[in-house]
Design a protein around this motif. Structure first.
Motif, PDB file in Angstrom:
ATOM      1  N   PRO A  76       0.804  -1.228   0.000  1.00 54.58           N
ATOM      2  CA  PRO A  76       0.000   0.000   0.000  1.00 54.58           C
ATOM      3  C   PRO A  76       0.834   1.272   0.000  1.00 54.58           C
ATOM      4  CG  PRO A  76       0.108  -0.926   2.200  1.00 54.58           C
ATOM      5  CD  PRO A  76       0.839  -1.886   1.315  1.00 54.58           C
ATOM      6  N   GLY A  77       1.364   1.624  -1.169  1.00 55.67           N
ATOM      7  CA  GLY A  77       2.069   2.894  -1.314  1.00 55.67           C
ATOM      8  C   GLY A  77       1.087   4.049  -1.355  1.00 55.67           C
ATOM      9  N   GLY A  78       1.595   5.261  -1.563  1.00 61.36           N
ATOM     10  CA  GLY A  78       0.766   6.457  -1.480  1.00 61.36           C
ATOM     11  C   GLY A  78      -0.440   6.432  -2.393  1.00 61.36           C
ATOM     12  N   VAL A  79      -0.242   6.277  -3.710  1.00 62.87           N
ATOM     13  CA  VAL A  79      -1.351   6.300  -4.661  1.00 62.87           C
ATOM     14  C   VAL A  79      -2.244   5.077  -4.471  1.00 62.87           C
ATOM     15  CG1 VAL A  79      -1.970   6.240  -7.094  1.00 62.87           C
ATOM     16  CG2 VAL A  79      -0.076   7.687  -6.327  1.00 62.87           C
ATOM     17  N   LYS A  80      -1.641   3.905  -4.287  1.00 60.36           N
ATOM     18  CA  LYS A  80      -2.440   2.690  -4.101  1.00 60.36           C
ATOM     19  C   LYS A  80      -3.278   2.768  -2.826  1.00 60.36           C
ATOM     20  CE  LYS A  80       0.533  -0.566  -6.610  1.00 60.36           C
ATOM     21  NZ  LYS A  80       1.367  -1.805  -6.495  1.00 60.36           N
ATOM     22  N   ALA A 143       1.597  10.033   6.821  1.00 62.42           N
ATOM     23  CA  ALA A 143       2.103   9.679   5.491  1.00 62.42           C
ATOM     24  C   ALA A 143       3.194  10.640   5.044  1.00 62.42           C
ATOM     25  CB  ALA A 143       0.958   9.668   4.483  1.00 62.42           C
ATOM     26  N   LEU A 144       3.023  11.923   5.359  1.00 61.70           N
ATOM     27  CA  LEU A 144       4.055  12.910   5.025  1.00 61.70           C
ATOM     28  C   LEU A 144       5.301  12.696   5.881  1.00 61.70           C
ATOM     29  CD1 LEU A 144       1.774  16.079   4.752  1.00 61.70           C
ATOM     30  CD2 LEU A 144       2.928  14.921   2.864  1.00 61.70           C
ATOM     31  N   ALA A 145       5.103  12.400   7.165  1.00 59.69           N
ATOM     32  CA  ALA A 145       6.238  12.245   8.076  1.00 59.69           C
ATOM     33  C   ALA A 145       7.090  11.038   7.738  1.00 59.69           C
ATOM     34  CB  ALA A 145       5.732  12.147   9.511  1.00 59.69           C
ATOM     35  N   THR A 146       6.456   9.961   7.290  1.00 60.05           N
ATOM     36  CA  THR A 146       7.190   8.734   6.999  1.00 60.05           C
ATOM     37  C   THR A 146       7.668   8.650   5.559  1.00 60.05           C
ATOM     38  OG1 THR A 146       5.116   7.566   6.514  1.00 60.05           O
ATOM     39  CG2 THR A 146       5.933   7.462   8.779  1.00 60.05           C
ATOM     40  N   GLY A 147       7.352   9.661   4.736  1.00 55.18           N
ATOM     41  CA  GLY A 147       7.784   9.655   3.345  1.00 55.18           C
ATOM     42  C   GLY A 147       6.909   8.833   2.434  1.00 55.18           C
ATOM     43  N   LEU A 148       5.801   8.305   2.963  1.00 51.95           N
ATOM     44  CA  LEU A 148       4.895   7.516   2.128  1.00 51.95           C
ATOM     45  C   LEU A 148       4.268   8.384   1.043  1.00 51.95           C
ATOM     46  CD1 LEU A 148       3.683   4.631   1.918  1.00 51.95           C
ATOM     47  CD2 LEU A 148       1.779   5.456   3.313  1.00 51.95           C
ATOM     48  N   VAL A 149       4.020   9.652   1.384  1.00 54.29           N
ATOM     49  CA  VAL A 149       3.478  10.621   0.434  1.00 54.29           C
ATOM     50  C   VAL A 149       4.398  11.836   0.425  1.00 54.29           C
ATOM     51  CG1 VAL A 149       1.565  12.183  -0.066  1.00 54.29           C
ATOM     52  CG2 VAL A 149       1.097   9.851   0.725  1.00 54.29           C
ATOM     53  N   PRO A 150       4.897  12.281  -0.735  1.00 53.32           N
ATOM     54  CA  PRO A 150       5.796  13.441  -0.790  1.00 53.32           C
ATOM     55  C   PRO A 150       5.072  14.745  -0.457  1.00 53.32           C
ATOM     56  CG  PRO A 150       5.962  12.093  -2.789  1.00 53.32           C
ATOM     57  CD  PRO A 150       4.748  11.628  -2.049  1.00 53.32           C
ATOM     58  N   SER A 155      -1.232  13.795  -4.090  1.00 51.61           N
ATOM     59  CA  SER A 155      -1.795  12.954  -3.033  1.00 51.61           C
ATOM     60  C   SER A 155      -1.873  13.713  -1.721  1.00 51.61           C
ATOM     61  CB  SER A 155      -0.944  11.685  -2.848  1.00 51.61           C
ATOM     62  OG  SER A 155      -0.978  10.885  -4.010  1.00 51.61           O
ATOM     63  N   ALA A 156      -0.811  14.471  -1.405  1.00 47.67           N
ATOM     64  CA  ALA A 156      -0.801  15.250  -0.168  1.00 47.67           C
ATOM     65  C   ALA A 156      -1.891  16.314  -0.182  1.00 47.67           C
ATOM     66  CB  ALA A 156       0.573  15.885   0.046  1.00 47.67           C
ATOM     67  N   ALA A 162      -9.310  16.580   1.936  1.00 45.13           N
ATOM     68  CA  ALA A 162     -10.299  15.665   2.499  1.00 45.13           C
ATOM     69  C   ALA A 162     -10.366  15.821   4.017  1.00 45.13           C
ATOM     70  CB  ALA A 162      -9.936  14.228   2.130  1.00 45.13           C
ATOM     71  N   GLU A 163      -9.212  15.981   4.645  1.00 46.55           N
ATOM     72  CA  GLU A 163      -9.161  16.167   6.091  1.00 46.55           C
ATOM     73  C   GLU A 163      -9.935  17.412   6.511  1.00 46.55           C
ATOM     74  OE1 GLU A 163      -5.479  15.589   8.857  1.00 46.55           O
ATOM     75  OE2 GLU A 163      -5.427  17.661   8.127  1.00 46.55           O
TER      76      GLU A 163
END
Length: 408
Positions: A76-80, A143-150, A155-156, A162-163
């Motif tokens: 489960p990467g960012g886009v997925k 997701a931003l902190a762990t680098g999952l989403v740039p 995506s960010a 949405a938040e």
């Protein structure tokens, strides 16, 4: 009450057990409770054996449950991950509309996921219901902190939008720690619309009565000081530090590191360990074996990445405390995890494998210290993490919302 969230029982770890516990509690109290949820998949990130790829409705423990099909990425990467949650939002829309036709008083949206929870906003509006958002994980920040989403990526931006859309429209936003509540306030939610609702130690009674001797013998760990991590193996955990600490203690044949779990980073972590003799990997244990496993450990490991601090309070901490064993956590002083573990274990800096190794070594060499910290941990579980206490808080939040609704 209409409850909307992608995770639910029979998932045994993560958010699912707590969403199910809340729904069942409210149903037992006499409320009519409907749940719209996904098919079980966590933490393995694959659909559970026997789960349907179609919509299915059942009644379990007095709760009407509609399970919806959705996309489950194995990695489960960012886009997925976004597609995963968006597919649940889409597949749950029609069941939500059917539930809305019965005019619920409360719509409870469980986050994660933000994107998946967005249909709860129009559902509450159409029904004329109060919207209660319960935040288990500040997923965009994490997701931003762990680098999952740039940072700055599409995506960010979508996640943050949405938040904002969800939180700004909620009548009540609850979350699982005081530090997370403060961060939600920093996002513009008024203080009088924010509350705390912890996760409870969902295996407290079983752990109190468990004996880990049989599990220790079965795993060949007799005579070892066992440092245990049990749970999801994903990005936020930063479990690489456990492998590094084990390497530093390779000469200590009396210490064993045990990692029990599943998740998208498992194969990578096994590869990093490279067959080191003092690291053992086991699957996530069944509910029947979980309590003996927790009691078998001599200490529990709670690694986290530095940038993920206060974005989630790991629910596994409650069961660690309940085991009566000390916790070794990686967290900066002043963070929620550090404050929770203080007096019940040892806290070292995130990313410092040497400090983690030293902490485990000190507990292995000082039985009195380990015992005192473990006893304090068990007492803290009784004080702060019991199911009854948390559900009383949930009842108070519900009463507050119902009273506000009746006044409009």
């Amino acid at each position: 009450m209409l409850v909307h969230g992608i995770n639910y029982a029979p998932e045994t770890i993560g958010i699912g057990p707590y969403t199910a516990g809340l729904a069942q509690h409210f149903a037992a109290a006499g409320h009519a409770v409907e749940v719209v949820t996904g098919r079980p998949y966590y933490p393995a990130w694959r659909p559970a054996d026997g789960s349907s790829a179609l919509w299915r409705t059942s009644v379990e423990h007095g709760v009407s449950i509609t399970r919806c099909p959705h996309y489950v990425p194995h990695q489960p990467g960012g886009v997925k991950r976004m597609l995963h949650h968006a597919s649940f939002a889409a597949s749950s829309a029609l069941p939500l509309l059917r539930c809305v036709s019965r005019r619920p008083d409360i719509v409870l949206a469980i986050v994660p996921s933000l994107i998946g929870a967005l249909p709860a906003v129009p559902a509450a509006r159409i029904a004329g219901a109060r919207l209660w958002v319960h935040v288990q994980d500040l997923e965009v920040d994490a997701a931003l902190a762990t680098g999952l989403v740039p940072h700055g990526s599409m995506s960010a931006r979508l996640g943050l939008a949405a938040e904002q859309a969800l939180l700004s429209r909620a009548d009540l936003v609850t979350t699982i720690s005081g530090q997370m509540a403060r961060r939600i306030g920093e996002k513009g939610v008024a203080a009088d619309r924010i509350g705390e609702l912890r996760n409870w130690a969902n295996h407290l009674d079983a752990i109190n009565g468990a004996d880990g001797a049989a599990v220790r013998k079965e795993m060949g760990l007799h005579g070892k000081f066992v440092a245990l991590y049990s749970g999801n193996i994903g990005n936020k955990q930063g479990l690489e530090i456990v492998v590094d600490a084990a390497r530093l203690l390779a000469a200590r044949t009396d210490i064993a590191f045990l990692i029990c779990g599943e998740g998208p980073n498992l194969a990578r972590l096994v590869g990093l360990a490279g067959g080191a003799p003092n690291i053992r990997f086991e699957p996530l244990q069944s509910p029947e074996r979980f309590a003996p496993l927790m009691r078998m450990a001599d200490c529990h490991l709670l690694p986290q990445l530095a940038d993920a601090a206060d974005l989630v309070l790991p629910s596994k901490l409650a069961n660690m405390f309940a085991s009566g064993r000390p916790v070794v956590a990686t967290a900066e002083q002043g963070t929620g995890v550090a404050e929770e573990v203080d007096g019940c274990g040892l806290v070292v800096s995130p990313g410092d494998a040497g400090a983690l190794a030293a902490a485990v070594s000190s507990l292995a060499g000082n039985a009195g210290l380990a015992r005192r910290l473990g006893e304090a941990a068990r007492e803290r579980a009784r004080q702060r993490w019991t199911r009854d206490a948390v559900l009383r808080d949930a009842d108070a939040h519900l009463s507050r919302l119902l009273a506000a609704g009746s006044g409009n």
